[in-house]
Structures are given as C-alpha cells and as structure tokens.
Design an enzyme around this catalytic site. Structure first.
Site, PDB file in Angstrom:
ATOM      1  N   ASP B  16       0.917  -1.301  -0.055  1.00 43.28           N
ATOM      2  CA  ASP B  16      -0.276  -0.038  -0.153  1.00 43.28           C
ATOM      3  C   ASP B  16       1.000   1.134   0.023  1.00 43.28           C
ATOM      4  O   ASP B  16       0.587   2.231  -0.814  1.00 43.28           O
ATOM      5  CB  ASP B  16      -0.907   0.066   1.346  1.00 43.28           C
ATOM      6  CG  ASP B  16      -2.156   0.865   0.984  1.00 43.28           C
ATOM      7  OD1 ASP B  16      -2.288   1.437   0.267  1.00 43.28           O
ATOM      8  OD2 ASP B  16      -3.167   0.505   1.707  1.00 43.28           O
ATOM      9  N   HIS B  19       2.049   3.362  -3.084  1.00 36.94           N
ATOM     10  CA  HIS B  19       1.315   4.341  -3.681  1.00 36.94           C
ATOM     11  C   HIS B  19       1.935   5.729  -3.256  1.00 36.94           C
ATOM     12  O   HIS B  19       2.019   6.795  -4.062  1.00 36.94           O
ATOM     13  CB  HIS B  19      -0.027   4.477  -3.086  1.00 36.94           C
ATOM     14  CG  HIS B  19      -0.978   3.297  -3.500  1.00 36.94           C
ATOM     15  ND1 HIS B  19      -1.381   3.335  -4.768  1.00 36.94           N
ATOM     16  CD2 HIS B  19      -1.547   2.254  -2.982  1.00 36.94           C
ATOM     17  CE1 HIS B  19      -2.097   2.267  -5.095  1.00 36.94           C
ATOM     18  NE2 HIS B  19      -2.323   1.707  -4.076  1.00 36.94           N
ATOM     19  N   HIS B 196      -8.006  -3.529   8.145  1.00 40.58           N
ATOM     20  CA  HIS B 196      -6.918  -2.508   7.394  1.00 40.58           C
ATOM     21  C   HIS B 196      -7.698  -1.242   7.186  1.00 40.58           C
ATOM     22  O   HIS B 196      -8.824  -0.781   6.711  1.00 40.58           O
ATOM     23  CB  HIS B 196      -6.997  -2.964   6.125  1.00 40.58           C
ATOM     24  CG  HIS B 196      -5.975  -2.316   5.057  1.00 40.58           C
ATOM     25  ND1 HIS B 196      -4.616  -2.433   4.867  1.00 40.58           N
ATOM     26  CD2 HIS B 196      -6.297  -1.339   4.380  1.00 40.58           C
ATOM     27  CE1 HIS B 196      -4.245  -1.917   4.082  1.00 40.58           C
ATOM     28  NE2 HIS B 196      -5.253  -0.948   3.498  1.00 40.58           N
ATOM     29  N   HIS B 198      -7.628   3.184   6.700  1.00 36.45           N
ATOM     30  CA  HIS B 198      -6.778   4.500   6.198  1.00 36.45           C
ATOM     31  C   HIS B 198      -7.197   5.475   6.687  1.00 36.45           C
ATOM     32  O   HIS B 198      -8.095   5.619   7.663  1.00 36.45           O
ATOM     33  CB  HIS B 198      -7.303   4.579   4.664  1.00 36.45           C
ATOM     34  CG  HIS B 198      -6.555   3.677   3.773  1.00 36.45           C
ATOM     35  ND1 HIS B 198      -5.282   3.944   3.178  1.00 36.45           N
ATOM     36  CD2 HIS B 198      -6.803   2.465   3.348  1.00 36.45           C
ATOM     37  CE1 HIS B 198      -4.930   3.180   2.333  1.00 36.45           C
ATOM     38  NE2 HIS B 198      -5.639   2.153   2.623  1.00 36.45           N
ATOM     39  N   TYR B 287     -13.649   6.056  -4.462  1.00 37.97           N
ATOM     40  CA  TYR B 287     -12.346   5.738  -4.726  1.00 37.97           C
ATOM     41  C   TYR B 287     -11.488   6.847  -5.132  1.00 37.97           C
ATOM     42  O   TYR B 287     -11.845   7.738  -5.760  1.00 37.97           O
ATOM     43  CB  TYR B 287     -12.628   4.732  -6.311  1.00 37.97           C
ATOM     44  CG  TYR B 287     -13.243   3.709  -5.942  1.00 37.97           C
ATOM     45  CD1 TYR B 287     -12.477   2.500  -6.097  1.00 37.97           C
ATOM     46  CD2 TYR B 287     -14.663   3.714  -5.883  1.00 37.97           C
ATOM     47  CE1 TYR B 287     -13.180   1.404  -5.774  1.00 37.97           C
ATOM     48  CE2 TYR B 287     -15.255   2.321  -5.903  1.00 37.97           C
ATOM     49  CZ  TYR B 287     -14.564   1.111  -5.818  1.00 37.97           C
ATOM     50  OH  TYR B 287     -15.201  -0.013  -5.546  1.00 37.97           O
TER      51      TYR B 287
END
Lengths: 339, 339
Positions: B16, B19, B196, B198, B287
């Site tokens: 991840d 990115h 998980h 963010h 997204y």
C-alpha cells in the site's frame, strides 16, 4: 425530532501552532489565517505565544512578532470569531491579560499543571472581572486520576471559570482514560467541559470523539495539525468527522479545507508528522522540554534517551524537577552495568 | 493471571505504501526496510505493486522495479517475518500468485470489492492449494452494511480463507461502524478477522482500536503512515499504543521507531499528511481514482469537485461506473441553475 448535538470549537493554530513555526508568525500571516477562520465561522481563535502570554523568552523561544500585535491583527479581521488568549500563571501575569482584553480578546484560558489549579485563582478572578469568558485549562491531565482532576476542576469552577478543560499536553492519554476523566467531571461539576488533544500517539481524533461522547462540549483543534509535538486534532478533519456523525459545529467544512490547503500548509516549514521524538514523548507521557535534557544525559551515561524519558514518565516527574533527569540516568546506568 | 491479548501485525508499507512513492521502490530500499521489519519481529510483510500483483500498468502506475524482484529481495533478508502478497482478481491472476509463492511468499491476500467476494473463489482455492496462509480482503467495506459483509465473509470462509479482513479502503468508516461490522463477523464466522484502516479522516488509530476491541486479531499498519490517501495506521505508533494498552504484538517498539525515522522517512518524497484531497475522499467515501474525473467534470460544468465526489459517495457509485461522474455533474449543474 431531537435537537442536534453541538460542540463549540476553539482553533489553536495561532497559539499552540506557533510551536510548529518556532513562534515566527508575522502580522500578515495571522491576519490571513484569522480572516479565513472568521469566514469559516470558527467560534474562537486563540492567539498568543505557544506558551501563552509573555511566553516569548530565551527559555520558551522568542516570538518574531510581539504577540499583542498579533492579537490586534486577529481582532481587526474578525467580526464573528472571538479571540482567546492563553495565560500560564508564572509565565504571564494579570497585566498581560488586561492588555489583551483591551485589545479585544474576549476569552481567557488560564492554564496550570493538572494538580495545581490553586495558582489560577487570582487570574480567573481577574479575567471574570474583565468581563471575559473564562476557561480553566488543566494541563498534563494524564498525570492525575479522575478523582484528582475533579477536585482541581471544582477549584477552578469555584474561582469563577465558565468552562474547565482536560488538556492532554503530552498526547499521552488513551481513549478510555479520556472517557473516565470527562465522565467524572460531568457527574460532579456544573460548568461546561472542554478537551484539548495532542496527536503524539495518533489518538487526537479518537480521544476527541471519546471526550464528546462523555460530555465535552468545547473542543480544541488546529488547522493542518499545527501544534507542539505531533500537533493537535486537525480542525478541518474534525469538522468533517463531526458532520458525518451528526454533531453540529457551525463551521464551514469547505472553507476550512481551503484555508488549510491554500493558506496554512504553504507557511509550515515542515509538515506535521508523528516523528520518533513526538512518539516517545507521548508514550512516556513527559514534557517536551525533557527531550533535550534526556539526550544529554543519555550521551553522558551511554544510554538510550528513550529509556530515560520512559522512566521519568513512570516516576511522574514534572516540570521544575529537571535535576532528576541526571539522577534517573545515573540509576539506569548502574542497573545496566549489573545486567 | 489471564493471558495477554495478542494481535498479529501485517506491515503494508512495501505494498500500500508504494502508492506514496508512485511505485518507485528500488531493490535496495525494499531490502533495507524488510531487513528492519524482520529485526523488529513484524510477523508479516506485504510486498507487491500498490494495486497488488500485476498492478504495474499505465492505468495503475508503472513500478520502477519488477515486483517479483522486490518479493525476492524481501524473502532473502527475512528469517522471521513472512512475506505476503496482495492479489486483486481482474488485475492479477493465479499465474502471478504461483510465481510469488515459488519465490517464497507465504501469505496470499485476495482482495475484492466488499460485495463481490464470489470472484475470489478460484484465487482462494489456488492459494490454499499452494500451501499459503490465505486472507480474504473485503475492500471499500464502508459501502456495505454489516449483514452484507457477513454474507461476503462467509463466502470467503467457504472457499477456504483462513482470515477475512474488513478493509476501509477510502478511510471513510467511523469507529462505531467498524465496531458493528467486526462484531457481526465475530458472531457468525469461524475464521480470524482482520482490519485495514486508512487515515483520511484521522481515524485510522481509532478505528483500529475499535476493531481490536470488537474481536479483530489481524491488523495492518504502515511504517511512517506510507499508503494510499492519507496512509494507513502508523505501525510504530500502533506498537506503542497497543503496548500501553497491554495488548501484545511481539514487535520491538524501539526498532520500529528507528526504522521509521532513519530508513523510511528519508525515502518519502512528501511526508504523509491529511491533505484536502485525501480528506474529501474519506468524507465522500469514494475511490481515489474518482478524484481526477471529478475535477475534469467540475471544470466542464463550473462546479466544485467536492460536491461531485460527495454526491458520488451518496449514490454509492463504484469502480467501473466512471461514466456516471459526468452524469452526476450535469445533474448538479442543472440543480444549481435553478437555485
């Protein structure tokens, strides 16, 4: 339909945030930021040296601009937001408070160590006398149990404080510790309760939500996270999160985002991250001023400064006891020799 | 004395986190980071393109280094940590999974949109066949209610997954939404549950703690927050926080801090902050790939891109429906004309 829950925000980027800029704010920067906050309808904007009125000194860091000029500039560009000042008795005095009030400051936040509310008495009296909305600000609140905090909050209430804050100066509180502290206050004091977080353990938002759930109605935030250590609860993010939770702040989310991105981010010398230093301070629960002393002692005794800081936290060493840092280092070095 | 609660961490900075570096990892960087993670005793290290195996492409961003070289490098320097890979069916295939396994990857994480677990069947079968520990990874979990997530998790369990993750890809979940999702899974599925996060809403740590409290035992983190959007739960901070809460990770706190500060921070092109863009994506729950489309549509229709993104979130538009972005913008422009 029940009324929406409300909280009132105080933006601290122009006070606590001044640490992130080594107290180098200019009048123009403060004007621009205060104007943006006013347009976004932030209820309170705190303006002062990072360590409060009269904090500009060799010990705490010299301000580039006299803080009264900054207060004046903020007052001049705000017709919605009220300007607040922070005063730590011992650093600032009633004299500076009066001056700030004469320049247009409407809120006084009187800050003491969590166990020393008694030193705030005359300053809270004076602030009330001056007609200011008055906050008692209990710093390093992770160092006292809920019962002790209640006792100290009651003192501040008895002096006339309109609001008492739990202040997690070291960013050391865990969410359940915030809950127990705010709940205990909610059950015993009559004035409003506030909460001021630091993000050293990446828990500023979690702790802020825990505080609101437990009954806090006054919350501090700093745009783009500007503040001592890893910074405070990021205001523009908080506005979005509270909106998603159905809690009203009255603050314009888009305007706060734009202010953060277009005005504040470009003046930050270094973005606010959780670095090793701020993480250790939060984990140990000690004053940021201990870091340099611990580093020196670590070199002297061939130790890891983190071990010293964590031990100082365990022993609940407070500001003014810096002499103990070398003693603790010496003890740790002795233990190490025998391992 | 009761046994201490335990969670097993997976470090995602080399997947991840790629990115945050526009997929420009070199073999030397991966070696250095994987070696540090291994020394700190991190149980799992995920290595792959940010969008999983075979993600390197014009559409998702080209990797500087072939991901199999990176996997090989990580395997070569780890004797404690196990190397994991992520596979999004449709981007990667069983062929790449086999190759990763032959190079020494021990864990396969098969990721689908939260309502499309059925497309993971053959990949989960294949991973189990290859003898890999296998994770079902339900992305964009804020877009489905707990009952739906349970249904999808059960499918992954039925295919043979050893663990099923709730994945907050957009950083859009609030703590109570994490709690209801994980609790519902805990009550109905037999395999381990993972989470998980963010950090787009500054809630990565809050949500991670909520997940653990509700029963999750597998947790993702990224050192120095490296990840898409505002990054993930900051691993070295999480290790400290869990330690303070009495929850065991087995990970060396000091070594993680040193790795973050001395190895990872210097290679980050830009520190991970919560910027306007990542905040809007988290608030809207869409997204990240929608951002550019929304910006273009905003210019065409003279709108604020944020209004488009938030409306897309309200309508639960998913990847593959990018055509709807212009339709939504046109509708918003029409409404605006009549206001």
């Amino acid at each position: 339909m029940t009324e929406r829950q409300k909280v009132l925000l105080t933006e601290v980027a122009l006070r606590d945030g001044s640490h992130a800029l080594s107290h180098q704010y200019t009048v123009q920067q403060v004007e621009k930021i205060a104007k943006g906050l006013n347009e976004a309808k932030v209820p309170y904007i705190e303006v002062a040296h990072g360590d409060g009125l009269a904090g500009s000194s060799l010990q705490y860091g010299r301000s580039k601009t006299n803080e009264f000029e900054l207060i004046e500039a903020a007052v001049a560009v705000t017709d919605f937001s009220k300007v607040a000042v922070l005063l730590i008795p011992g650093i600032g005095t009633v004299k500076e408070l009066k001056q700030a009030q004469q320049l247009g400051a409407k809120m006084a936040r009187i800050a003491t160590h969590v166990t020393e509310a008694d030193v705030s008495a005359q300053h809270i009296y004076a602030a009330k006398e001056l007609g200011m909305e008055t906050v008692g600000f209990l710093m390093m609140s992770h160092m006292a149990e809920p019962e002790k905090i209640v006792e100290q909050a009651k003192l501040m209430e008895s002096y006339g404080a309109d609001i008492v804050y739990v202040v997690d100066s070291a960013g050391a509180l865990l969410p359940n510790q915030v809950t127990t502290r705010i709940k205990a206050m909610k059950e015993t004091i009559g004035v409003e309760i506030g909460f001021h977080a630091h993000n050293n353990l990446s828990l500023a938002m979690a702790n802020t939500l825990a505080a609101i759930e437990a009954g806090a109605t006054r919350i501090d935030g700093s745009v783009r996270c500007l503040g001592a250590g890893a910074g405070n609860t990021q205001t523009e993010v908080l506005v979005g999160v509270l909106d998603r939770m159905g809690i009203e702040t009255g603050v314009d989310f888009y305007k706060m985002m734009d202010l953060a991105e277009n005005v504040v981010a470009p003046i930050l010398p270094v973005p606010q991250e959780i670095t090793k230093n701020s993480l250790v301070l939060g984990y140990a629960g000690v004053y940021s001023s201990f870091a340099l002393h611990a580093q020196r002692a670590a070199e002297k005794f061939n130790l890891d400064a983190r071990d010293i800081l964590i031990e100082l936290g365990n022993r609940k060493v407070v500001g003014g006891q810096e002499d103990m840092i070398v003693d603790v280092a010496a003890e740790l070095a002795k233990v190490k020799t025998f391992v």
